[in-house]
Motif scaffolding. Sequence first.
Motif, PDB file in Angstrom:
ATOM      1  N   ALA A   1       0.809  -1.233   0.000  1.00  0.00           N
ATOM      2  CA  ALA A   1       0.000   0.000   0.000  1.00  0.00           C
ATOM      3  C   ALA A   1       0.836   1.274   0.000  1.00  0.00           C
ATOM      4  O   ALA A   1       0.311   2.353   0.259  1.00  0.00           O
ATOM      5  CB  ALA A   1      -0.992   0.014   1.157  1.00  0.00           C
ATOM      6  N   GLN A   2       2.125   1.175  -0.336  1.00  0.00           N
ATOM      7  CA  GLN A   2       2.873   2.411  -0.570  1.00  0.00           C
ATOM      8  C   GLN A   2       2.289   3.154  -1.767  1.00  0.00           C
ATOM      9  O   GLN A   2       2.283   4.388  -1.800  1.00  0.00           O
ATOM     10  CB  GLN A   2       4.353   2.097  -0.813  1.00  0.00           C
ATOM     11  N   SER A   3       1.794   2.385  -2.740  1.00  0.00           N
ATOM     12  CA  SER A   3       1.132   2.977  -3.897  1.00  0.00           C
ATOM     13  C   SER A   3       0.123   1.976  -4.444  1.00  0.00           C
ATOM     14  O   SER A   3       0.276   0.766  -4.272  1.00  0.00           O
ATOM     15  CB  SER A   3       2.146   3.361  -4.982  1.00  0.00           C
ATOM     16  N   TRP A   4      -0.901   2.514  -5.106  1.00  0.00           N
ATOM     17  CA  TRP A   4      -1.954   1.706  -5.711  1.00  0.00           C
ATOM     18  C   TRP A   4      -2.052   2.020  -7.198  1.00  0.00           C
ATOM     19  O   TRP A   4      -1.706   3.122  -7.633  1.00  0.00           O
ATOM     20  CB  TRP A   4      -3.310   2.018  -5.074  1.00  0.00           C
ATOM     21  N   ARG A   5      -2.537   1.032  -7.959  1.00  0.00           N
ATOM     22  CA  ARG A   5      -2.818   1.292  -9.369  1.00  0.00           C
ATOM     23  C   ARG A   5      -4.177   0.691  -9.722  1.00  0.00           C
ATOM     24  O   ARG A   5      -4.598  -0.318  -9.150  1.00  0.00           O
ATOM     25  CB  ARG A   5      -1.725   0.732 -10.284  1.00  0.00           C
ATOM     26  N   ARG A   6      -4.827   1.336 -10.635  1.00  0.00           N
ATOM     27  CA  ARG A   6      -6.147   0.896 -11.082  1.00  0.00           C
ATOM     28  C   ARG A   6      -5.994  -0.293 -12.022  1.00  0.00           C
ATOM     29  O   ARG A   6      -5.160  -0.283 -12.934  1.00  0.00           O
ATOM     30  CB  ARG A   6      -6.836   2.057 -11.810  1.00  0.00           C
ATOM     31  N   ILE A   7      -6.809  -1.313 -11.825  1.00  0.00           N
ATOM     32  CA  ILE A   7      -6.851  -2.456 -12.732  1.00  0.00           C
ATOM     33  C   ILE A   7      -8.322  -2.742 -13.039  1.00  0.00           C
ATOM     34  O   ILE A   7      -9.224  -2.182 -12.422  1.00  0.00           O
ATOM     35  CB  ILE A   7      -6.164  -3.713 -12.146  1.00  0.00           C
ATOM     36  N   GLY A   8      -8.541  -3.625 -14.003  1.00  0.00           N
ATOM     37  CA  GLY A   8      -9.908  -4.047 -14.291  1.00  0.00           C
ATOM     38  C   GLY A   8     -10.773  -2.992 -14.942  1.00  0.00           C
ATOM     39  O   GLY A   8     -12.003  -3.043 -14.825  1.00  0.00           O
ATOM     40  N   GLU A   9     -10.160  -2.046 -15.679  1.00  0.00           N
ATOM     41  CA  GLU A   9     -10.959  -1.006 -16.339  1.00  0.00           C
ATOM     42  C   GLU A   9     -11.921  -1.573 -17.368  1.00  0.00           C
ATOM     43  O   GLU A   9     -12.927  -0.936 -17.710  1.00  0.00           O
ATOM     44  CB  GLU A   9     -10.058   0.032 -16.999  1.00  0.00           C
ATOM     45  N   SER A  10     -11.633  -2.785 -17.877  1.00  0.00           N
ATOM     46  CA  SER A  10     -12.504  -3.384 -18.895  1.00  0.00           C
ATOM     47  C   SER A  10     -13.755  -4.023 -18.308  1.00  0.00           C
ATOM     48  O   SER A  10     -14.668  -4.400 -19.047  1.00  0.00           O
ATOM     49  CB  SER A  10     -11.727  -4.447 -19.679  1.00  0.00           C
ATOM     50  N   LEU A  11     -13.833  -4.148 -16.984  1.00  0.00           N
ATOM     51  CA  LEU A  11     -15.008  -4.756 -16.367  1.00  0.00           C
ATOM     52  C   LEU A  11     -16.239  -3.889 -16.623  1.00  0.00           C
ATOM     53  O   LEU A  11     -16.147  -2.659 -16.636  1.00  0.00           O
ATOM     54  CB  LEU A  11     -14.779  -4.932 -14.866  1.00  0.00           C
ATOM     55  N   PRO A  12     -17.408  -4.513 -16.837  1.00  0.00           N
ATOM     56  CA  PRO A  12     -18.582  -3.751 -17.292  1.00  0.00           C
ATOM     57  C   PRO A  12     -19.160  -2.800 -16.265  1.00  0.00           C
ATOM     58  O   PRO A  12     -19.872  -1.865 -16.620  1.00  0.00           O
ATOM     59  CB  PRO A  12     -19.591  -4.837 -17.660  1.00  0.00           C
ATOM     60  N   ASP A  13     -18.896  -3.023 -14.985  1.00  0.00           N
ATOM     61  CA  ASP A  13     -19.397  -2.140 -13.930  1.00  0.00           C
ATOM     62  C   ASP A  13     -18.257  -1.894 -12.955  1.00  0.00           C
ATOM     63  O   ASP A  13     -17.642  -2.840 -12.460  1.00  0.00           O
ATOM     64  CB  ASP A  13     -20.593  -2.773 -13.227  1.00  0.00           C
ATOM     65  N   GLN A  14     -17.980  -0.640 -12.660  1.00  0.00           N
ATOM     66  CA  GLN A  14     -16.856  -0.308 -11.800  1.00  0.00           C
ATOM     67  C   GLN A  14     -17.238  -0.190 -10.325  1.00  0.00           C
ATOM     68  O   GLN A  14     -16.414   0.169  -9.497  1.00  0.00           O
ATOM     69  CB  GLN A  14     -16.201   0.983 -12.286  1.00  0.00           C
ATOM     70  N   PHE A  15     -18.490  -0.493  -9.993  1.00  0.00           N
ATOM     71  CA  PHE A  15     -18.874  -0.620  -8.586  1.00  0.00           C
ATOM     72  C   PHE A  15     -18.587  -2.057  -8.173  1.00  0.00           C
ATOM     73  O   PHE A  15     -19.267  -2.989  -8.606  1.00  0.00           O
ATOM     74  CB  PHE A  15     -20.349  -0.293  -8.374  1.00  0.00           C
ATOM     75  N   MET A  16     -17.569  -2.263  -7.337  1.00  0.00           N
ATOM     76  CA  MET A  16     -17.129  -3.594  -6.943  1.00  0.00           C
ATOM     77  C   MET A  16     -17.596  -3.889  -5.523  1.00  0.00           C
ATOM     78  O   MET A  16     -17.185  -3.201  -4.583  1.00  0.00           O
ATOM     79  CB  MET A  16     -15.603  -3.697  -7.004  1.00  0.00           C
ATOM     80  N   SER A  17     -18.440  -4.885  -5.365  1.00  0.00           N
ATOM     81  CA  SER A  17     -18.894  -5.230  -4.025  1.00  0.00           C
ATOM     82  C   SER A  17     -17.987  -6.247  -3.347  1.00  0.00           C
ATOM     83  O   SER A  17     -17.984  -6.342  -2.112  1.00  0.00           O
ATOM     84  CB  SER A  17     -20.321  -5.776  -4.081  1.00  0.00           C
ATOM     85  N   TRP A  18     -17.205  -7.014  -4.132  1.00  0.00           N
ATOM     86  CA  TRP A  18     -16.436  -8.117  -3.527  1.00  0.00           C
ATOM     87  C   TRP A  18     -15.198  -8.400  -4.352  1.00  0.00           C
ATOM     88  O   TRP A  18     -15.194  -8.263  -5.579  1.00  0.00           O
ATOM     89  CB  TRP A  18     -17.296  -9.377  -3.467  1.00  0.00           C
ATOM     90  N   VAL A  19     -14.141  -8.821  -3.675  1.00  0.00           N
ATOM     91  CA  VAL A  19     -12.938  -9.338  -4.331  1.00  0.00           C
ATOM     92  C   VAL A  19     -12.370 -10.436  -3.447  1.00  0.00           C
ATOM     93  O   VAL A  19     -12.403 -10.342  -2.208  1.00  0.00           O
ATOM     94  CB  VAL A  19     -11.892  -8.225  -4.571  1.00  0.00           C
ATOM     95  N   MET A  20     -11.897 -11.522  -4.064  1.00  0.00           N
ATOM     96  CA  MET A  20     -11.255 -12.583  -3.294  1.00  0.00           C
ATOM     97  C   MET A  20     -10.157 -13.243  -4.125  1.00  0.00           C
ATOM     98  O   MET A  20     -10.226 -13.284  -5.356  1.00  0.00           O
ATOM     99  CB  MET A  20     -12.265 -13.622  -2.812  1.00  0.00           C
ATOM    100  N   VAL A  21      -9.159 -13.750  -3.411  1.00  0.00           N
ATOM    101  CA  VAL A  21      -7.981 -14.359  -4.026  1.00  0.00           C
ATOM    102  C   VAL A  21      -7.988 -15.849  -3.729  1.00  0.00           C
ATOM    103  O   VAL A  21      -8.218 -16.267  -2.585  1.00  0.00           O
ATOM    104  CB  VAL A  21      -6.690 -13.722  -3.482  1.00  0.00           C
ATOM    105  N   ASP A  22      -7.749 -16.655  -4.751  1.00  0.00           N
ATOM    106  CA  ASP A  22      -7.645 -18.098  -4.566  1.00  0.00           C
ATOM    107  C   ASP A  22      -6.413 -18.382  -3.693  1.00  0.00           C
ATOM    108  O   ASP A  22      -5.288 -18.062  -4.077  1.00  0.00           O
ATOM    109  CB  ASP A  22      -7.495 -18.776  -5.929  1.00  0.00           C
TER     110      ASP A  22
END
Length: 361
Positions: free
Chosen positions: A252-273
């Motif tokens: 978290a020293q810095s962040w970058r935007r990813i997933g700009e191609s996703l159809p909706d940019q309101f993200m309710s959930w994210v999880m990592v396998d």
Amino acid sequence: MPFVAPSRAPIAMLIRSIQICLFLSALLPALGCDRPSESVVSIAVHPTKPSILYVATNDAVFKSRDNGATWSRMPNFSARRVTTVAIDPKFPATIYAGTMGDAVYKSPDGGQRWLPHNVGLKEHVSYVNQFVFHPQDSQTIFAATTVGAFVTRDGGRSWMEQMAGMTEVHIVVTLAINPRNTQILYAGTTGGVYKSIDGAATWKKVNNGLIPERILEASLSLGINLLAVDPESPDTVYAATTKGLFKTTNGAQSWRRIGESLPDQFMSWVMVDPHSPQTVYVAGREGVHKSTDGGATWKAVNQGLATLNVRCLLISPHDARTLYAGTNGSGLYRSTDGGDSWTAIPLVPAAAEPGSQAVQG
């Protein structure tokens, strides 16, 4: 007063509106509106017995002992609405419920009895968003609430506020802990992300690349809905937000935007396998999307979902290809092929079990 579109409203106003709506909908049973609940807000799977599942809906908490074939409704408690459920990973007969209206409840017997565990919580702590267990000590639990972050070190018997350094905001929506260095925690709030390096004793804002300072100062902040830490490379953290998906690879020293191609940019959930951390899932109002390259590219994995508005996701601790999705409109779903297809799991009561109830509002 002119109408303000929800997408532009400050996140605090949105949360307040949601709370009001939840309160009003909680009154429907008293008014004789017994519609079946089709909104799932939280899912938990027993850590050693995959056939045991817990689900919180807008109306109640349900438990299945047969892998979702049948369900029993847990006894009601005084809270108007359960907002999150969590299983103690070391002592899985112990269940915690965060609520809207009455803070924290704990069950020592798999959901048969529920007792309030609110000592130390402020009187106005009513909405609990999430529980996070310490990886080595399940008696230590962190709670994200609408008035800040709290910790218990005695299994919920007493709670302490942990807000030192969070001067701009008070609504903590999500928490995440570094599994290799448990002194490091992240808090997702209505004003971005905070980081602690001393076990939540103090926090520092870490919004570089996430929220421009001028926007934060103008009270148009970025709401963080969920944080997910890569278990193998814990300096990598994903942030699902009201305005897109972000990733950090340097703690978290810095962040970058990813997933700009996703159809909706309101993200309710994210999880990592946990077994294949390059595999990441996100969910929102356009269903579930999956990446197998750490978020560089994405594909929709919605086959079988009758409703694309997904409120929560869970990877089974027993099989990473088994996923659960809670929707806002058509209930609970399961995938056994990593999201390629989904099957509905109706919350059907066990006919032979005394006291079982149908899923009613």
